[in-house]
Structures are given as structure tokens and as C-alpha cells.
Design an enzyme around this catalytic site. Structure first.
Site, PDB file in Angstrom:
ATOM      1  N   HIS A 150       0.855  -1.192   0.000  1.00 56.92           N
ATOM      2  CA  HIS A 150       0.000   0.000   0.000  1.00 56.92           C
ATOM      3  C   HIS A 150       0.894   1.245   0.000  1.00 56.92           C
ATOM      4  CE1 HIS A 150      -2.684   3.106   1.621  1.00 56.92           C
ATOM      5  NE2 HIS A 150      -3.688   2.348   1.228  1.00 56.92           N
ATOM      6  N   ASP A 197     -12.853   2.904  -1.177  1.00 54.28           N
ATOM      7  CA  ASP A 197     -12.155   3.273   0.053  1.00 54.28           C
ATOM      8  C   ASP A 197     -12.827   4.517   0.630  1.00 54.28           C
ATOM      9  OD1 ASP A 197     -10.213   2.923   1.943  1.00 54.28           O
ATOM     10  OD2 ASP A 197      -8.562   3.653   0.728  1.00 54.28           O
ATOM     11  N   HIS A 198     -12.660   4.700   1.914  1.00 56.83           N
ATOM     12  CA  HIS A 198     -13.101   5.912   2.626  1.00 56.83           C
ATOM     13  C   HIS A 198     -14.327   6.625   2.053  1.00 56.83           C
ATOM     14  CE1 HIS A 198      -8.703   6.500   4.097  1.00 56.83           C
ATOM     15  NE2 HIS A 198      -9.160   5.293   4.312  1.00 56.83           N
ATOM     16  N   CYS A 254      -3.635   2.429  -4.532  1.00 63.89           N
ATOM     17  CA  CYS A 254      -4.557   3.272  -3.762  1.00 63.89           C
ATOM     18  C   CYS A 254      -4.574   4.649  -4.415  1.00 63.89           C
ATOM     19  CB  CYS A 254      -4.138   3.361  -2.306  1.00 63.89           C
ATOM     20  SG  CYS A 254      -5.224   4.466  -1.371  1.00 63.89           S
ATOM     21  N   HIS A 300      -7.477   0.181  -4.064  1.00 68.30           N
ATOM     22  CA  HIS A 300      -8.322   1.022  -3.211  1.00 68.30           C
ATOM     23  C   HIS A 300      -8.755   2.177  -4.088  1.00 68.30           C
ATOM     24  CE1 HIS A 300      -6.256   0.003   0.915  1.00 68.30           C
ATOM     25  NE2 HIS A 300      -6.853  -1.041   0.375  1.00 68.30           N
ATOM     26  N   TYR A 321     -14.954   4.628   7.220  1.00 68.67           N
ATOM     27  CA  TYR A 321     -15.506   3.295   6.925  1.00 68.67           C
ATOM     28  C   TYR A 321     -16.983   3.167   7.280  1.00 68.67           C
ATOM     29  CZ  TYR A 321     -10.913   2.044   5.469  1.00 68.67           C
ATOM     30  OH  TYR A 321      -9.732   2.005   4.763  1.00 68.67           O
TER      31      TYR A 321
HETATM   32  C1  DNO Z   1      -6.673   3.539   5.662  1.00 68.01           C
HETATM   33  C2  DNO Z   1      -5.966   2.495   4.969  1.00 68.01           C
HETATM   34  C3  DNO Z   1      -4.795   1.909   5.742  1.00 68.01           C
HETATM   35  C4  DNO Z   1      -4.210   0.827   4.900  1.00 68.01           C
HETATM   36  C5  DNO Z   1      -3.042   0.140   5.457  1.00 68.01           C
HETATM   37  C6  DNO Z   1      -2.499  -0.840   4.437  1.00 68.01           C
HETATM   38  O1  DNO Z   1      -7.807   3.687   5.443  1.00 68.01           O
HETATM   39  O2  DNO Z   1      -5.660   2.825   3.681  1.00 68.01           O
HETATM   40  O3  DNO Z   1      -5.266   1.369   6.944  1.00 68.01           O
HETATM   41  O4  DNO Z   1      -5.155  -0.131   4.738  1.00 68.01           O
HETATM   42  O5  DNO Z   1      -2.108   1.050   5.744  1.00 68.01           O
HETATM   43  O6  DNO Z   1      -1.522  -1.623   5.005  1.00 68.01           O
END
Ligand code: DNO
Length: 400
Positions: A239, A354-355, A277, A304, A373
Site C-alpha cells: 500500500h 475506500d473511505h 490506492c 483502493h 468506513y
Molecule cells: C486507511 C488504509 C490503511 C491501509 C493500510 C495498508 O484507510 O488505507 O489502513 O489499509 O495502511 O496496510
């Protein structure tokens, strides 16, 4: 592509039925209850897999497809290949995961602090809440709360003046909140929560570690773990740094295409992969995300998908709607879909929205949510991404 969803386990306020109703079938989770560095047992992995996959009759199937993350203990980042015990433990956890048939493991190599924000509940113009990184608040933390030695020289006098003004307006409650947000490890973080004195100690331990040394340590780690992963058919996905630039004077080595290229050159194993990501990488203006998706396509096992918007100072940013950030999401999707079509059916790319924003019913004061989340915000993100994917595929078929 396979639609994934991060789930924090049985304590997550978002249920597995919520995941089903969002339309995702590929669960992304970790044994968050296991302390960093401890071995994941096969039994614990199997138990979690059963919770996810043994649904009551009639329910749509869910699969535990990605582990995010097996945390990499701090000594591996500081000592590289010399941290033998920690690397052995990590390999044992990897083997437990592989024995349950899970083929993708996400990890990161950010020292001391995993992802970093200054606000978790920044109000948008529509009343929803987004996460934000405000450079002046960050500087206020670093200069006036953490009081990091040497930090002053890294800020212009105008930036120092702004940081002081921000700090002077803060109440004790504001200070406590900022410390909580930055130092006490957000959900899913792979670094330990810290008090301010602990934070200073950790930074001190990194005094002699620059980006060259940190990269060397990651390469030593990968040299140990990728042969095992490759043999077990597992892809390890790194990541990116979030945000993708050095913080607290600490080196960061997964922030750009050049960073990733250096790691692939050093460790060509096909188990050496990337978690693309778009939200993290997109914060850095020079990162051309569609080009990165194209260039690293065969190494992307996991994505992501989210978007960020840089603010006027070029360093602050906030999390925007999934299709409305600085990232050209449609072009990224096209690149990922092209790669996905080239792959065998058992090797598809998993992505997760994501987010999401905190919005609608998730805004209720009584509602417990994990920052970024929420169910509804991510449901919106996934629905937008799914719609875009359908439209792209539809046009491609029509043109064929
Ligand atoms: C936050 C995420 C991090 C990510 C880790 C991957 O939302 O992007 O928690 O999952 O850093 O190892």
C-alpha cells in the site's frame, strides 16, 4: 473486477448483511485483535473465514479474498533482514492465511505513523463529513505539540506564523483531539498508538534511517517473504504512503512510480505486487494515476479506489466524492479493466471503495462509525464506481 469491502470483523458496526446489500462479495479484513508482531494461527484464520463464508442458508455468498493487513513490526523497518524473529513470525502468519486459500495480502511500510489526517469529521458544503489533512494544523501539531527537534528548519517563516496562529486558537480539547487523530492509530492502522513522549522516542530511533536505508530494509524483507508467497500462490501488495511524502522527518519509500519501480527491479518475484490506492497516490500532483495503473498493471492484485482533492496550498487535501477528486478515475478504471480482461478467471483484480463520507443516517450522534468506513458513504462510492464500470464495459462491447 471483483467488488470488495473492508470489514473490521465481528465488532464492525457495518454488518456482513450490509456488505451484501452494498453489492460486494469480496471481504477485505484482518485479524485486528492480534497484537502487531504476533503470529496468526491457522485456527484463528479459519474461525474468521467461517464467520465470513458460512452464511445462513439462502444468503448471498461472501468470500474472504484479501487480507489487509498483516502489520509489519517496527523492528523490520528499522533493522531490515536482521529482524529475523519478526520476519519469521510474519511468514508464519502468511502461511496461515495461504492455508485458508486467501491469495492477496496487503501491507505497508510507513514508519511510526500509518495513514495520517488532521480532521476526521470535516464538514462539507452538503453537511456530510470528510477526512482532511490540513497542512497548518499538521504543522501546529509538529511544531507546538510534538515539538519535534529540527522541524522548524523545514517550514518557511510564513508557514511557521500560520502554524502558531492555528495553535494559539486551539483549546485543550482541540489539542487532545489532534493528538488522538495523529498519534493514537486510526482503525486499521498497522502502527502502534503512542503518547507524545513515546512518539518522540520512536522518532529518535529513526534518526539514522534515511530513504535509502528504509528501502534497503524493505528489499531485505521482500527477499525473505516473496519466495514463500510465490510458492503458495499469494501476492503481497504494498500500500502506498498516505500522504505520499515524508512526514515528521521520516523517510517514505512508496510514494511514486519511481519508488515502486525500484522495488520491482530489486525483487522481480511476481509475488511482489502493489495495492493501487488512488486516494493516497493522488495527493501528489506528479503522480499520474492512469499511467501508473497501466505501467504496473500485471502487479496490481488489489486496488483502493477513492479520490482526494488538493487544496490551494498544494499540501492540504480532503477526501472528495469517489469520481470527483483530482484523480482521473475513469481512465484508471479503463486501465484496470483492460488488465483484468487479460487475466484468468481465478486471478481477477479485487477493488474496494475506500473511505466514504459520513452522511445521511450515519451522521446521527448515536451512530458508531469507523472514520472513513461508514456503510452509507462507501455504498455511494461503490455504486458510483460500479456504474462507471458498467458504462465503460457497455461502450466497449457496443464498439466491438
Ligand atoms: C486507511 C488504509 C490503511 C491501509 C493500510 C495498508 O484507510 O488505507 O489502513 O489499509 O495502511 O496496510
Amino acid at each position: 473486477m471483483l467488488e470488495g469491502w473492508r470489514w473490521y470483523g465481528p465488532d464492525d458496526p457495518v454488518s456482513l448483511d450490509d456488505v451484501r446489500q452494498a453489492g460486494a462479495s469480496h471481504v477485505v479484513t484482518a485479524l485486528h485483535q492480534v497484537p502487531i508482531g504476533d503470529v496468526w494461527t491457522r485456527k484463528a484464520v479459519e474461525e474468521r473465514k467461517n464467520i465470513i463464508e458460512k452464511s445462513q442458508p439462502g444468503r448471498s455468498a461472501l468470500f474472504w479474498s484479501v487480507v489487509e493487513s498483516i502489520p509489519i513490526p517496527d523492528d523490520v523497518k528499522r533493522l531490515g533482514g536482521k529482524a529475523t524473529r519478526s520476519i519469521e513470525a510474519w511468514i508464519a502468519s502468511l502461511e496461515a492465511v495461504a492455508s485458508a486459500g486467501i491469495k492477496v495480502i496487503c501491507y505497508n511500510f510507513m514508519p511510526v505513523v500509518d495513514w495520517c489526517r488532521t480532521d476526521l469529521e470535516w464538514e462539507l458544503a452538503n453537511g456530510a463529513r470528510a477526512m482532511r489533512f490540513d497542512q497548518d494544523r499538521f504543522a501546529a501539531f509538529e511544531l507546538h505539540i510534538l515539538q519535534r527537534a529540527g522541524a522548524l528548519t523545514e517550514y518557511s517563516s510564513a508557514a511557521q506564523t500560520r502554524a502558531r496562529a492555528v495553535f494559539e486558537r486551539m483549546t485543550q480539547a482541540d489539542i487532545d483531539y489532534l493528538v488522538m487523530v495523529i498519534a493514537s492509530a486510526l482503525p486499521g492502522s498497522t502502527t502502534e498508538p503512542m503518547t507524545i513522549p513515546q512518539f518522540r522516542n520512536r522518532l529518535e530511533q529513526y534518526r539514522d534511517i534515511d530513504s535509502k536505508v528504509l528501502r534497503k530494509h524493505l528489499i531485505e524483507f521482500l527477499a525473505e517473504v516473496t519466495p514463500v508467497a510465490e510458492q503458495l500462490g499469494v501476492t503481497l501488495t504494498l500500500h502506498p504512503d498516505d500522504p505520499p511524502r515524508p512526514l515528521f522527518g521520516l523517510p517514505r519509500i512508496a510514494s511514486s512510480a519511481e519508488d515502486y519501480q525500484a522495488l520491482f527491479d530489486a525483487v522481480p518475484s511476481k509475488a511482489n505486487g502493489i495495492c493501487l490506492c488512488t486516494g493516497s497516490l493522488g495527493v501528489r500532483a506528479e503522480n499520474d494515476l492512469p499511467a501508473m495503473a497501466e505501467r504496473f498493471a500485471p502487479r496490481i492484485a488489489f486496488a483502493h479506489l477513492r479520490a482526494t482533492r488538493r487544496e490551494a496550498d498544494g499540501l492540504s487535501f480532503h477526501e472528495s466524492d469517489h469520481l470527483d477528486g483530482d484523480v482521473d478515475m475513469i481512465s484508471v478504471l479503463k486501465a484496470l479493466l483492460r488488465e483484468n480482461r487479460r487475466r484468468a478467471a481465478d486471478n481477477r483484480i479485487v477493488f474496494r471503495p475506500d473511505h466514504g463520507h459520513r452522511m445521511l443516517d450515519d451522521l446521527a450522534a448515536t451512530k458508531r462509525t469507523n472514520p472513513g468506513y461508514t456503510a452509507i458513504g462507501r455504498l455511494r462510492g461503490l455504486a458510483e464506481l460500479r456504474g462507471a464500470i458498467r458504462a465503460i464495459e457497455h461502450d466497449r462491447m457496443a464498439a466491438a
